[in-house]
Design an enzyme around this catalytic site. Structure first.
Site, PDB file in Angstrom:
ATOM      1  N   GLU A 166       0.825  -1.218   0.000  1.00 40.59           N
ATOM      2  CA  GLU A 166       0.000   0.000   0.000  1.00 40.59           C
ATOM      3  C   GLU A 166       0.856   1.263   0.000  1.00 40.59           C
ATOM      4  OE1 GLU A 166      -4.105  -1.630   2.069  1.00 40.59           O
ATOM      5  OE2 GLU A 166      -2.735  -0.414   3.285  1.00 40.59           O
ATOM      6  N   GLU A 324      -6.198  -7.994  -1.381  1.00 40.24           N
ATOM      7  CA  GLU A 324      -6.594  -7.828   0.020  1.00 40.24           C
ATOM      8  C   GLU A 324      -8.050  -7.438   0.108  1.00 40.24           C
ATOM      9  OE1 GLU A 324      -4.750  -5.284   2.884  1.00 40.24           O
ATOM     10  OE2 GLU A 324      -2.730  -5.787   2.220  1.00 40.24           O
TER      11      GLU A 324
END
Length: 682
Positions: A166, A324
């Protein structure tokens, strides 16, 4: 449609989209064995096999467990984990662990840590606390990446490199002196001369004229708002700095392991994003996304559908990977709602319907310690005898039954919604007439209305070819590049129907307002000239002559050639035009000068698609989500029922989920999902 993987992987097995990741759908999640004693690992793998897991992300936050001191590596535990997973047929997406630098590195080099806009450097204890412009951090990061690549590049468990985690989630901006130098070099490359920068940003306002690039600081804390042009370029610089770090890690991996595909996880969800993912998508072998629904949104499944369509849009229509999402509650929202029965499967299969060829969860086993100890997982604190784990096992079985869908693509839509990360950055760069304006809400509202009707929608960046679409919606695309505006005009004249909402096309690439009347870049195409904005107050609404209700926004606008199709009948603009339709060649451009409320937008959208002759993906009850994937060997209709009552869809074929046959229609139970292998009548 070929995958970009073909340019890098030499072991592509036909019939699978991500042959280096999994056969069929990738299914599993983030696995952090370093958090648990070794005797737990075999139980983990046993449960993975029970659930049908094929793919796990390993090592995401493990730098401190791999490089235990400066230049001292301990690979023993990771060797054993990868061997164990391979022995059990589970592929590994091995992460470079650079999201979380080890404490020894932070103590030795605190200068790598982020500096906030007030000049305060963050402390150790979080993650992604490093500056993307730190040369020291880059040196240490590339060293551990190379060590991993050399150690595991030929390990049979390795299927995919997962670069960091991320990027930009916590480190999207840094204001350090080192960052300032990188920023100044970026500006010099962009503008060449300081005079060009002054002209682009309009620095004569407040007399902020620069004479050298060295004078241009990052937008650190000031007593008043900063220049919108500076703010926008700092957003672009920050995205480029993060991308440059990804590229640096990628090049090490590519050099050592040219046969292994490489990705990083995007964050296309709930907000415009911290990076220009339209650009980033060209730099990964597989577009991978993280998505988490907001518990406060009773129709979070609608935002999920929008984000999934947006991910597919930046993946250029190719299959992508949901790398995710959560089995149930997260831990970072004000109130972390647990998912109801069946919601886990509906969320996962909705992503797959919209182009994902895998669904992975964060994380495998729920942490007993650490910041995310109450974030849901596949194996909760209560163990495998739980609702969550049973639902994961059920989902794994469904994915096996629908494995034939993998490798197909989502059916081409006839409606496009344009969405731009760069435009979103422009809109948030500097004060605007209303705090209620943002780049997401109107685009999402149109998407919800279309999805409720079962209409397929593509969400694509401006500049995407529009030839295959009949309708295009430009919803709060604040900054629209000149080339994209020209393309939209040509497409409309060729027969397209364009819908534009307020605050679209207002500024140029430097965040300067296009003068002469709003909406600058689209004024001539729309045949409308807006004189003045009349933002509505909180809770205020206006009524239009066609019975529609507007909120958030209104404008004093006049026709410059367009037909007026509705006017305001209440509020400060009563009697003034509100909705316009301009004939452009063989097409039409519609301008809405207010935000229609949900009921009014539903009526507008129904009329819009009816007028364009656009039919649902399949006939069915309103609210039933309908998406089709198409492959070389057939088509599959996904019907997802988010409601509390059964819903019907027109279909003929076999529901791969239940084995039931549909002869013309299928009833989908409340909260259920059907995946119908369609039969074509002779």
């Amino acid at each position: 449609m070929p995958s970009r993987l073909t340019s890098h992987s030499s072991d592509l097995r036909p019939g699978t989209t991500f042959p280096a990741v999994a056969d069929g759908f990738a299914f599993g999640g983030d696995y952090s064995p370093e958090q648990w004693p070794e005797e737990v690992w075999r139980e983990d793998v046993r449960l993975m096999r029970e659930a049908g897991v094929t793919s796990v992300n390993v090592g995401v936050f493990s730098w401190g467990c791999i490089e235990v001191a400066d230049g001292v590596f301990d690979f023993g535990w990771l060797d054993r984990v990868l061997d164990l997973l391979h022995e059990n047929g589970i592929g590994v997406n091995l992460a470079t662990p650079t999201a979380a630098p080890p404490i020894w590195l932070l103590r030795a080099h605190p200068e790598i840590l982020l500096v906030g806009p007030t000049g305060v450097r963050v402390s150790q204890g979080g993650r992604l606390g490093w500056s993307p412009s730190s040369a020291v951090f880059r040196r240490y990061a590339l060293r551990v990446v190379e060590a991993l690549a050399l150690r595991y590049g030929s390990h049979p468990a390795l299927r995919l490199w997962h670069v960091s985690n991320e990027l930009g989630n916590e480190n999207n901006h840094c204001y350090s002196d080192e960052t300032a130098v990188a920023w100044q070099h970026w500006l010099e490359r962009r503008f060449t001369s300081i005079e060009a920068l002054n002209e682009a940003w309009g620095t004569a306002f407040w007399g902020h004229v620069y004479t050298t690039f060295e004078q241009v600081e990052p937008p650190r804390f000031a007593a008043t708002s900063q220049n919108p042009g500076l703010l926008l370029d700092f957003e672009r610089f920050s995205s480029d700095a993060l991308l440059a770090h990804y590229e640096a890690e990628r090049e090490v991996l590519r050099r050592v392991t040219p046969q292994i595909p490489i990705t990083t996880n995007f964050m296309i969800q709930n907000h415009p994003g911290v990076a220009d993912y339209g650009r980033w998508s060209h730099e990964v072998d597989i577009v991978a996304n993280d998505h988490y629904t907001m518990g406060s949104d009773p129709e979070g499944f609608g935002e999920l559908a929008f984000s999934a369509d947006r991910t597919r849009g930046i993946a250029h229509g190719e299959p992508w990977l949901l790398i995710e999402h959560s089995t149930s509650a997260v831990n970072w929202q004000p109130r972390n709602r647990a998912k109801g029965r069946g919601e886990l499967a509906r969320n996962s299969l909705a992503h797959i319907a919209r182009g994902a060829d895998g669904a992975l969860f964060f994380q495998w086993r729920q942490s007993s310690a650490g910041s995310e100890q109450y974030h849901s997982s596949v194996v909760p604190h209560a163990g495998a005898d739980t609702k969550v784990f049973r639902e994961v096992v059920e989902l794994g079985a469904v994915l096996e039954r629908i494995a034939e869908v993998a490798g197909s693509v989502t059916e081409a839509a006839r409606v496009a919604i344009l969405f731009s990360d760069d435009s979103a950055a422009a809109l948030r760069s500097g004060p605007k007439p209303s705090v209620d304006l943002n780049s997401l809400d109107e685009a999402l509202a149109f998407h919800r209305a279309l999805t409720r009707l079962g209409i397929a929608v593509d969400v694509v960046p401006p500049g995407t070819p529009l030839d295959r679409y009949d309708v295009a919606i430009v919803a709060t695309v604040y900054s629209l590049p000149e080339t994209a505006a020209e393309q939209v005009a040509d497409w409309t004249a060729a027969g397209g129907t364009l819908v534009v909402t307020p605050f679209s096309g207002l500024v140029d690439e430097h965040n300067r307002v296009l003068t002469g009347g709003y909406p600058g870049a689209l004024r001539e195409l729309l045949g409308v000239r807006v004189e003045e904005f009349f933002p509505l107050l909180e809770g205020e609404s206006v009524v239009l002559s066609d019975g529609s209700v507007g909120f958030i926004w209104s404008e004093l606008a006049q026709s410059a050639g367009a037909e007026i199709t509705a006017s305001y009948t209440s509020g400060a603009l009563a009697g003034e035009p509100a909705v316009f339709r301009n004939t452009v060649g063989d097409g039409a451009a519609i301008y809405l000068s207010t935000h229609l409320d949900p009921a009014s937008k539903a009526v507008f959208v129904e009329d819009l698609v009816r007028g364009a002759g656009i039919e649902p993906v399949a006939a069915g009850d309103p609210g039933l989500e309908r998406v089709r994937r198409i492959g070389a060997n057939g088509s599959w209709l996904f019907a997802i029922n988010h409601g509390d009552e059964p819903a019907s869809v027109a279909a003929t074929g076999i529901d791969l989920v239940t084995g039931d046959r549909a002869d013309g229609a299928l009833v989908v139970a409340a909260g259920a999902v059907a995946v119908i292998r369609e039969e074509v009548s002779a």
